[in-house]
Design an enzyme around this catalytic site. Structure first.
Site: not given
Length: 562
Positions: A240, A372, A448
Site C-alpha cells: 500500500e 483469529k 501470523d
C-alpha cells in the site's frame, strides 16, 4: 570320549528307526507348577487387576480427603501383599518360559553310541543359516528419474504432489516439479512467481506445505521511532503506497516532541476448550472447582509441566447449559504461545477428567479463547500482550509537521474513531487504521498475519493537553513472538534482528516478545497520528492519488499464458 553331535532325523527305507533313543518331551515353565496352568493364570491375573484397582481407588480417596498416603489399614496391607505376590508370579512365570524356550533347541543332543553299528546317520548337507543382513540406506528412489517423467507421474496421480519432498529428498527440486505440474494441469502460467533465491528446506514441516515459489512483498523502513528513550528503525512489509511514508511522518512528529512511552499492562496467551457434562449442575460444579483459589496451585503445577516457559496465570469460566468453557491464560516466554498453552490445557483436562469421569471433552478450542476472531472477550479481557502507548505532541509540531491543528484533531477523533465506530457497531475498531501498521510489521517480522484480526483491536484517544496534544493507543490483544513459526525464516529473522529482538532472551525470557509488542504499539501510534492529521487537513485523497495508484496493465492480454 563320546562323540556328541546335533541330532538329525534318521530313516531307513522310509521307516522310522526303532532303536534310536527317544528324546524326552521339551520342558515347559508350567511343569514347575502343582496346579494346571489355566487355573494358576486365572487366579493370579484376577488377583493382580483386583488389587491394582482397589489400591488406585483408595489412593484417589486419600487425595480427595487429604489423607497421608502412608497411612494404611488391614485391607490395604492385604491388597499390597496380593499385588506383590501376583506381580512376582507373572514376572517369574514369563521369565522362566522365556528362558526355557530360548534354550530348548540347544539342549536337544543325542549320543551316537545309541545308534546300532549297522545303521548310518543321514548326513545330508545342511546349509548354515545366514544372519539377517540390513541393506545399506539407498538413495532416493527417484534420484535417477528425469524431472519430466516425475512431472508426468504427478499429473496422472501416480505420485502425490504432497510427497515429492519425501521421495526426492530435495525440497527445491520438489517445488520446481510441483510448479511445472500445476502449470500443466491448470493451463496457467506462474511466470512472475519466483522460484530461485529461497531456502525451501527452512519451511519443510513447519511453515508451508506443497510450495511452488514465494511471494515478494517490498519492505520499507520507517523511523526512527523514539520509544521509551530508545530509537528503532521499524521494518514494514506492505504493498500500500503512502503507508510507510505516513508512518514515518508520525515517527518524526513523535521524535521532535520527545518520544513515545509505553506500558505493558498484561502478558497472557489464552486457550478455552469446550467440555460437556450430563447436566448443567454438574457443569457448574466443575466451574466452581476450576475457579476455586484453593485448587489453583495444583492445576498450575499440572499446566506448567508442558513447558519450562509456560506459567498459568488464571482460569475463568463461562457456562452455557451443560457445556463449560474454561479460559486458561498463561505467559509463554518469547513464543507467541498457542502450541504451548494448548499442551498445558490438555494436561489439565486429562487431570480433571480423572477427577470428574463424566466430563466429555468436545474440543481443545471452544472459540472462547478467542483466536483469529474479533470478540468481546478479547477486547475486554485481553489476549497476548496488552500495551498502552502515548505521546505528547507540541502544538508547533502539529502545525509544522502534521499541517493541522490540535482542535481539528481532537474533534475528528471524537466524531470518527469514537462516535463513528460506535454507530457502526464496531468491536475493538475505535481507531483510524491500526490494522495497516500491525499487518505490515507482522509480515516483516514473521508473525501470523491472521492474528491481525484481534491484534489490531485498538482504542485511539486524542485529547488537548493545554496548548499541546496528547495521543494514546490502547491495544489489549497484540499476539507476537520472536521464536517459532515464521520468525526463523532468513528475511523475517533479519527484520527482528534490526529491531534487536531476534530469538529468545535467555537472561529475561519473554522480554523480546514484549518489546516487539511495544514497538508495534508505538508504530500504530505514529500511524494513527499521521493519518488523522492527513484527514483533518484534507490531504488524504490527494496523497493517495499521487502515491497509491497504479497504471500498470495486469489484464489477461498482458499476461503470457502457457
Amino acid at each position: 570320549m563320546e562323540d556328541l553331535r546335533r541330532r538329525f532325523p534318521t530313516k531307513k527305507n522310509g521307516e522310522e528307526i526303532s532303536n534310536v533313543a527317544v528324546d524326552p518331551p521339551l520342558r515347559k515353565a508350567s511343569d514347575a507348577l502343582p496346579l494346571p496352568l489355566y487355573l494358576t493364570n486365572t487366579f493370579f491375573l484376577s488377583l493382580f487387576f483386583a488389587t491394582v484397582y482397589f489400591l488406585l481407588s483408595r489412593w484417589r480417596e486419600k487425595i480427595r480427603n487429604s489423607t497421608p498416603l502412608h497411612v494404611v489399614d488391614l485391607s490395604e496391607i492385604c491388597a499390597l501383599i496380593g499385588f506383590v505376590a501376583s506381580f512376582i508370579y507373572l514376572l517369574g512365570f514369563c521369565g522362566i518360559d522365556l528362558i526355557f524356550r530360548s534354550s530348548s533347541d540347544d539342549d536337544v543332543w543325542v549320543n551316537d553310541g545309541m545308534i546300532p553299528c549297522n545303521q548310518s546317520l543321514d548326513c545330508r548337507e545342511v546349509l548354515p543359516i545366514k544372519p539377517n543382513s540390513v541393506d545399506p540406506p539407498r538413495e532416493s528412489e527417484l534420484d535417477s528419474v528425469e524431472d519430466e517423467e516425475i512431472v508426468k507421474l504427478v499429473i496422472d496421480g501416480t505420485i502425490p504432489s504432497y510427497s515429492l519432498e519425501t521421495k526426492l529428498g530435495d525440497c527445491k527440486r520438489a517445488a520446481a516439479i510441483r510448479r511445472e505440474a500445476v502449470q500443466r494441469i491448470t493451463g496457467k502460467s506462474l511466470t512472475g512467481l519466483p522460484l530461485e533465491g529461497f531456502d525451501y528446506n527452512s519451511i519443510l514441516g513447519q511453515c508451508c506445505e506443497m510450495p511452488v515459489g514465494y511471494v515478494q512483498i517490498p519492505v520499507g523502513i520507517a523511523g526512527p521511532l523514539l520509544l521509551d528513550g530508545v530509537e528503532y528503525s521499524v521494518p514494514m512489509a506492505t504493498t500500500e503506497g503512502c503507508l510507510v511514508a505516513s508512518t514515518n511522518r508520525g515517527f518524526k512528529a513523535i521524535h521532535l516532541s520527545g518520544g513515545a512511552f509505553s506500558v505493558l499492562v498484561k502478558d497472557a496467551m489464552t486457550r478455552a476448550p469446550v467440555v460437556r457434562f450430563p447436566s448443567a449442575r454438574r457443569a457448574a460444579l466443575v466451574m466452581f472447582y476450576l475457579q476455586d483459589p484453593s485448587n489453583f496451585e495444583r492445576l498450575s503445577l499440572i499446566f506448567n509441566k508442558s513447558s519450562r516457559f509456560a506459567r498459568l496465570q488464571s482460569i475463568t469460566c463461562t457456562i452455557a447449559g451443560r457445556n463449560l468453557y474454561p479460559r486458561f491464560a498463561c505467559s509463554t516466554g518469547d513464543a507467541m504461545g498457542m502450541n504451548m498453552v494448548s499442551k498445558g490445557v490438555q494436561n489439565v483436562l486429562d487431570f480433571v477428567k480423572s477427577e470428574f469421569p463424566d466430563m466429555d471433552v468436545i474440543g481443545i478450542s471452544g472459540n472462547y479463547c478467542s483466536d483469529k476472531k474479533a470478540s468481546a472477550v478479547n477486547w475486554i479481557e485481553g489476549r497476548g500482550k496488552h500495551v498502552v502507548c502515548e505521546a505528547f505532541i507540541k502544538a508547533e509540531i502539529v502545525e509544522k509537521v502534521l499541517k493541522t491543528s490540535v482542535e481539528a484533531l481532537v474533534e475528528l477523533n471524537t466524531l470518527k474513531n469514537l462516535v463513528g465506530s460506535a454507530m457502526a457497531g464496531s468491536l475493538g475498531g475505535f481507531n483510524a487504521h491500526s490494522s495497516n501498521i500491525v499487518s505490515a510489521v507482522f509480515i516483516a517480522t514473521g508473525q501470523d498475519p491472521a492474528q491481525n484480526v484481534e491484534s489490531s483491536h485498538c482504542m485511539t484517544m486524542i485529547l488537548p493537553d493545554g496548548d499541546d496534544l496528547h495521543i494514546s493507543v490502547s491495544m489489549p490483544c497484540i499476539e507476537v513472538g520472536t521464536v517459532g513459526g515464521g520468525t526463523q525464516l532468513a528475511s523475517q529473522a533479519a527484520c527482528l534482528n534490526l529491531l534487536g529482538v531476534k530469538g529468545s532472551n535467555n537472561e529475561k525470557p519473554g522480554s523480546n516478545a514484549q518489546q516487539l509488542a511495544r514497538i508495534v504499539a508505538g508504530s500504530v501510534l505514529a500511524g494513527e497520528l499521521s493519518l488523522m492529521s492527513a484527514i483533518a487537513a484534507g490531504q488524504l485523497v490527494k496523497s493517495h492519488m499521487k502515491y497509491n495508484r497504479s497504471s500498470r496493465d495486469i489484464g489477461p492480454s498482458s499476461q503470457v499464458n502457457r
